[in-house]
Design a protein around this motif. Structure first.
Motif, PDB file in Angstrom:
ATOM      1  N   ILE A  21       0.826  -0.992   0.092  1.00  0.00           N
ATOM      2  CA  ILE A  21      -0.120   0.235   0.163  1.00  0.00           C
ATOM      3  C   ILE A  21       0.965   1.241   0.210  1.00  0.00           C
ATOM      4  CG2 ILE A  21      -1.343  -0.911   1.180  1.00  0.00           C
ATOM      5  CD1 ILE A  21      -0.850   0.488   4.131  1.00  0.00           C
ATOM      6  N   ASP A  22       0.621   2.313  -0.165  1.00  0.00           N
ATOM      7  CA  ASP A  22       1.118   3.509  -0.336  1.00  0.00           C
ATOM      8  C   ASP A  22      -0.077   4.633   0.062  1.00  0.00           C
ATOM      9  OD1 ASP A  22       4.201   4.481  -0.988  1.00  0.00           O
ATOM     10  OD2 ASP A  22       2.267   5.704  -1.836  1.00  0.00           O
ATOM     11  N   ALA A  23       1.112   5.213   0.369  1.00  0.00           N
ATOM     12  CA  ALA A  23      -0.378   6.661   0.718  1.00  0.00           C
ATOM     13  C   ALA A  23      -0.931   7.471   0.156  1.00  0.00           C
ATOM     14  CB  ALA A  23       0.532   7.221   1.702  1.00  0.00           C
TER      15      ALA A  23
ATOM     16  N   GLY B 122       7.226   9.870  -3.816  1.00  0.00           N
ATOM     17  CA  GLY B 122       7.733   9.955  -2.827  1.00  0.00           C
ATOM     18  C   GLY B 122       9.122  10.365  -3.131  1.00  0.00           C
ATOM     19  N   VAL B 123       9.786   9.986  -2.253  1.00  0.00           N
ATOM     20  CA  VAL B 123      11.024  10.975  -2.487  1.00  0.00           C
ATOM     21  C   VAL B 123      12.247   9.815  -3.728  1.00  0.00           C
ATOM     22  CG1 VAL B 123      14.153  10.718  -1.503  1.00  0.00           C
ATOM     23  CG2 VAL B 123      11.917  10.946   0.682  1.00  0.00           C
ATOM     24  N   THR B 124      11.902   9.291  -4.041  1.00  0.00           N
ATOM     25  CA  THR B 124      12.384   8.489  -5.277  1.00  0.00           C
ATOM     26  C   THR B 124      12.283   8.944  -6.660  1.00  0.00           C
ATOM     27  OG1 THR B 124      11.366   5.586  -4.177  1.00  0.00           O
ATOM     28  CG2 THR B 124      12.627   6.318  -6.632  1.00  0.00           C
ATOM     29  N   LYS B 125      10.935   9.657  -6.554  1.00  0.00           N
ATOM     30  CA  LYS B 125      10.737  10.692  -8.030  1.00  0.00           C
ATOM     31  C   LYS B 125      11.620  12.364  -7.691  1.00  0.00           C
ATOM     32  CE  LYS B 125       6.941  14.265  -6.626  1.00  0.00           C
ATOM     33  NZ  LYS B 125       7.837  13.925  -5.273  1.00  0.00           N
TER      34      LYS B 125
ATOM     35  N   THR C 257      14.936  12.068  -7.402  1.00  0.00           N
ATOM     36  CA  THR C 257      16.954  11.611  -6.754  1.00  0.00           C
ATOM     37  C   THR C 257      17.148  12.074  -8.254  1.00  0.00           C
ATOM     38  OG1 THR C 257      17.792   9.274  -6.904  1.00  0.00           O
ATOM     39  CG2 THR C 257      15.573   8.764  -7.538  1.00  0.00           C
ATOM     40  N   THR C 258      18.444  11.887  -8.528  1.00  0.00           N
ATOM     41  CA  THR C 258      19.302  11.668  -9.284  1.00  0.00           C
ATOM     42  C   THR C 258      19.216  10.569 -10.619  1.00  0.00           C
ATOM     43  OG1 THR C 258      21.303  12.537  -8.368  1.00  0.00           O
ATOM     44  CG2 THR C 258      20.420  14.263  -8.981  1.00  0.00           C
ATOM     45  N   GLY C 259      18.686   9.788  -9.829  1.00  0.00           N
ATOM     46  CA  GLY C 259      19.038   8.172 -10.503  1.00  0.00           C
ATOM     47  C   GLY C 259      20.545   7.938 -10.876  1.00  0.00           C
ATOM     48  N   LYS C 260      21.297   7.862 -10.307  1.00  0.00           N
ATOM     49  CA  LYS C 260      22.466   7.591 -10.204  1.00  0.00           C
ATOM     50  C   LYS C 260      22.837   6.123  -9.799  1.00  0.00           C
ATOM     51  CE  LYS C 260      25.378  11.397 -10.233  1.00  0.00           C
ATOM     52  NZ  LYS C 260      26.299  12.321  -9.131  1.00  0.00           N
ATOM     53  N   LEU C 261      23.168   5.003  -9.837  1.00  0.00           N
ATOM     54  CA  LEU C 261      23.183   3.206 -10.276  1.00  0.00           C
ATOM     55  C   LEU C 261      24.818   3.065 -10.092  1.00  0.00           C
ATOM     56  CD1 LEU C 261      20.975   1.156 -12.052  1.00  0.00           C
ATOM     57  CD2 LEU C 261      20.712   1.650  -9.926  1.00  0.00           C
TER      58      LEU C 261
ATOM     59  N   GLY D 198      19.834   5.298  -2.168  1.00  0.00           N
ATOM     60  CA  GLY D 198      19.382   4.525  -2.072  1.00  0.00           C
ATOM     61  C   GLY D 198      18.020   4.230  -3.552  1.00  0.00           C
ATOM     62  N   MET D 199      19.424   4.075  -4.057  1.00  0.00           N
ATOM     63  CA  MET D 199      18.217   3.426  -5.387  1.00  0.00           C
ATOM     64  C   MET D 199      19.442   2.146  -5.874  1.00  0.00           C
ATOM     65  SD  MET D 199      16.950   5.895  -7.671  1.00  0.00           S
ATOM     66  CE  MET D 199      16.457   6.107  -5.896  1.00  0.00           C
ATOM     67  N   THR D 200      20.718   1.900  -5.368  1.00  0.00           N
ATOM     68  CA  THR D 200      21.489   0.859  -5.233  1.00  0.00           C
ATOM     69  C   THR D 200      21.008  -0.041  -3.856  1.00  0.00           C
ATOM     70  OG1 THR D 200      23.253   2.206  -4.075  1.00  0.00           O
ATOM     71  CG2 THR D 200      23.355   1.149  -6.417  1.00  0.00           C
TER      72      THR D 200
END
Ligand SMILES: Cc1cc2nc3c(=O)[nH]c(=O)nc-3n(C[C@H](O)[C@H](O)[C@H](O)COP(=O)(O)OP(=O)(O)OC[C@H]3O[C@@H](n4cnc5c(N)ncnc54)[C@H](O)[C@@H]3O)c2cc1C
Length: 475
Positions: free
Chosen positions: A49-51, A57-60, A62-66, A339-341
């Motif tokens: 479930i998501d609020a 949340g924070v994921t959208k 990020t800078t998205g580096k792995l 938090g991506m990795t």
């Protein structure tokens, strides 16, 4: 709005509105929760479930580096804890990148995964020693490092790292697993009863054997007391148009870091530029911080595509917390801006706890660890919490030119923001989570908690936890 947010899947999945009994409940549909659900999708009676909306949340933001090249983390871990810890952390990050690639390839997820060279760089003479030490460590682990040293610039780089579009990844998992996901469904509290957990929402409860809390900042204080083990760091990001994609990403040695990457879509290229990170207990002047990003990267107004900020949880020893708090009650948090990795790794680890399989890095990320560095920072974090609390009271009214204005009504603190159409938006300015005073974010028009990162819209709707309550003024 972040560069990724325009692609967020805004079609909501159903809400939960009546009582349910399940085997596993995952709370939070960011990169962590969705990856955990991915690995548990064959399990009967498992739901997420998501609020709000998954990925929102924070994921959208990020800078998205792995990447495993994370400033000079291995030198820091070796100096602050020991060499073995640095080796294990490197193994975990390489494992996580491999895992991310495996999921993306197996499920044919079109999320602009791109192999790029990762750089760590500096223009300060005194930091060159740290770069050399990072190189020595990486080479001892048989990683090929390219080294550049010039009069006023030094860098190291590795080539087996990636960047991707984090929201295309979460959208794909949402689509794949949609039969098991409920959105706009918030959990307010959890109680244990007769060996099961009862998770209460506004008009419903979910009884479950296992709970995974993947909601970035847990909404409860006990057990675990995260505010005493971490602090919040905020960063400012601008995406600008550029002519080409040089297929590199970079970050500086020291904090506040400059961090950038490139993104290419429909033959258009963008550079995502991050700067001015700081502890939220220290300051909250968003306009000033966005100005700093523009200056550091020499960004022209006409090239700006998106402007946004993001927060993450920084732990005492700079390692995430991933594991079991109580029997069958799991948590993953404190990703230290990686938090991506770590989110993808946590998703797999927590699923393996539930499947009773061997859990990689179980002892390494355990919630029960205590090392000197963590204990030392425990007192720092306690002090930081006190500074945030007092600072939020003291600074709340600074920086604004009478908009918002601050009032006291029936003993309660109220903020009144007047928008460009002359409409008044009134909210209570005390955070329902732990009573810090909320700071108005002029740039994004939100009320933000400097202590534990809750956020509210100008009309008081809670848009980010740990608060579970709204702050709308009711009269
Ligand atoms: C500026 C910045 C740049 C970053 N860049 C990178 C990077 O390049 N690479 C990298 O590896 N990491 C990066 N990170 C870190 C990374 O973005 C985060 O660590 C990661 O996105 C956290 O994911 P999550 O799933 O734990 O949390 P979230 O994405 O926040 O997901 C949590 C979800 O839980 C839901 N939720 C919350 N409370 C409740 C509740 N009570 N009931 C139900 N649902 C709830 C929320 O709605 C949300 O969707 C960066 C961080 C920052 C601050």
């Amino acid at each position: 709005m972040s560069l990724w947010e325009k692609d967020l899947n805004k079609t909501s999945l159903p809400k939960i509105e009546r009582d349910r009994e399940v085997n596993t409940l995952i709370i939070g549909g960011g990169i962590t929760g969705l990856t955990a659900l991915y690995f548990l999708h064959n399990q009967k009676n498992t739901i997420l479930i998501d609020a709000n909306l998954c990925g929102s949340g924070v994921t959208k933001n990020t800078t998205g580096k792995l990447t495993y090249l994370q400033n000079t983390i291995y030198t820091d871990l070796t100096n602050n804890i020991d060499y073995e810890t640095a080796v294990e952390y490197l193994k975990s990050q390489k494992y996580a990148i491999h895992l991310a690639k495996k999921i993306i390839e197996k499920e044919h997820i079109d999320c602009n995964l791109e192999q790029v060279d990762s750089f760590v760089f500096t223009n300060k003479k005194k930091e060159v020693k740290k770069l050399k030490s990072e190189t020595k460590f990486l080479e001892s682990q048989t990683i090929r490092v390219d080294w550049v040293e010039k009069e006023d610039f030094s860098s190291i780089s590795v080539s087996d790292t990636f960047v991707f579009h984090p929201i295309k990844y979460t959208n794909a998992l949402k689509e794949l697993l949609k039969d098991k996901i409920y959105e706009n469904t918030k959990i307010l509290k959890i109680k244990k009863q007769q060996g099961k957990y009862i998770c209460y929402g506004k008009n419903f409860k979910i009884i479950t054997k296992h709970v995974i809390v993947a909601c970035h900042y847990p909404f409860f204080f006990y057990p675990f007391c995260l505010p005493l083990k971490s602090h919040i760091e905020k960063s400012y990001i601008i995406a600008r148009k550029v002519d080409k994609n040089p297929k590199i990403s970079g970050i500086t040695v020291s904090n506040p870091a400059l961090s950038f990457r490139f993104y290419e879509e429909f033959k258009k290229c963008y550079q995502i530029c991050l700067a001015s990170s700081h502890k939220t207990s220290k300051e909250q002047n968003d306009s000033k911080n966005f100005r700093i990003v523009k200056e550091k990267y020499d960004i022209k107004e006409e090239d700006i595509v998106s402007v946004w900020s993001n927060v993450d949880i920084i732990t005492g020893d700079k390692l995430p917390f991933i594991g079991e708090i109580k029997k069958n009650f799991f948590i993953a948090t404190g990703f230290n801006t990686w938090g991506m990795t770590n989110g993808i790794l946590a998703g797999e680890m927590l699923s393996k706890f539930i499947l009773k399989e061997k859990v990689p890095f179980k002892d390494f990320f355990t919630l029960k660890r205590s090392n000197f560095y963590q204990i030392k920072n425990f007192f720092g974090n306690m002090l930081g919490s006190a500074i945030s609390f007092i600072g939020s009271k003291k600074h709340q009214k600074e920086w604004y030119h009478d908009n918002p204005t601050f009032l006291k009504m029936q003993g309660k603190s109220i903020g009144v923001y007047i928008d460009e159409n002359n409409l008044k938006h009134m909210v209570y300015t005390t955070c329902p989570h732990m009573s810090c005073s909320l700071i108005f974010n002029e740039q994004e028009k939100t009320w933000d908690c400097p202590c534990h990162s809750s956020r509210f819209s100008i009309d008081g709707k809670c848009i980010k936890g740990p608060s579970t309550k709204d702050i709308s003024y009711k009269d």
